[in-house]
Design a protein around this motif. Sequence first.
Motif: not given
Lengths: 109, 244
Positions: B180-185, B188-190, B193-199
């Motif tokens: 979950e993100f609070n702020n969609p802005a 992308d960066e996170l 950085k944390h390889n979350l592409q498959n989430k």
Amino acid sequence: MTVGEFAKQNPLNVLCMPEAEREITGCYIGDLLSWVMGNAREGDAWVTIMSNTNIVAVATLTNVSCIILAENVTLDEQALNTAKENGVNVLSSNLSAFNIALLLKDTVV
Amino acid sequence: MNRYYYDLHIHSCLSPCADNDNTPYNIAGMAALLGINIVALTDHNSCLNLPAFFKAAKTYGIIPVAGMELTTAEEVHLVCLFEDLAKAMEFGREIDSYRVKIKNKTNIFGEQLILGEEDKLIGSEEFLLPNATTVTIEKAPEIVAKYGGICYPAHIDRQSNGILAMLGFMPEKPVFNCVEFNNPANADELIKKHNLQNKKIIISSDAHYLTDIKEKQNYIELDDEPYSSAKVRHQLFRYLKGEI
């Protein structure tokens, strides 16, 4: 020794000190807030690197004599205002928690 | 397929840090006004305002989801969601046994109000709710799954109690399908950085005040035929679990 005296005699920055006369009677080091809540004692100087606003609430709950932020950690203005309102002393230092504890060693042992 | 606007992270007046005006009926009413279709109530470590919220949702015509924001032993916040209200209440009772009971100080932390039908005050929680439970991050998904639910890290873009801030990285285990993100802005960066592409990326408000609930903007497309709110909710859970 009071928080005011301790701050004056050591290399610490005073971020806010609404209750300079509070006596430092011990030291507690910890960053996990729930752990600190359960284990810090009244009068302790609480040394932490945790910088979110919840530390002010934890300090009030445990009635520690001051929060000392280690390793150049800072607190935002809103949290500092809350600290002032609630009579929570907040100091900071570039020293590590260990070295801050060493400054306290003769004061509280 | 239809678009369903959602907000899956809202606190009611049971959470001490939330405004007392954030009652189950006010939340449901506000969400309906803003055009949000699916809303989860996620109070800190408690499910006690869910029954009232489900009644309120019926009154205002939104699809309610039963939830909780669990504080793990590591002080990481996880959003836990359940398809079934009764199962969520059972989950709430189990979590209650893992709470560390410190008396709430209402003057510092705020009140913890339990409301019933039409926001009638029926009690208040005596012990502070948001502090860490003894449930580890590793154990949490197992417990949630026992009640047919799903959990994922809350507001991973935030310093206080976000998994990345607390642990410094996204652990390999347990595996979370969603974040979950609070702020969609910040996403992308996170993600990079944390390889979350498959989430799956869920964007929710974490509203503590009625004004925090945002105009409808985040949606999921769900197959809802033949229509029923139970069907929509079921499809939502299939989506969150990665089945569709």
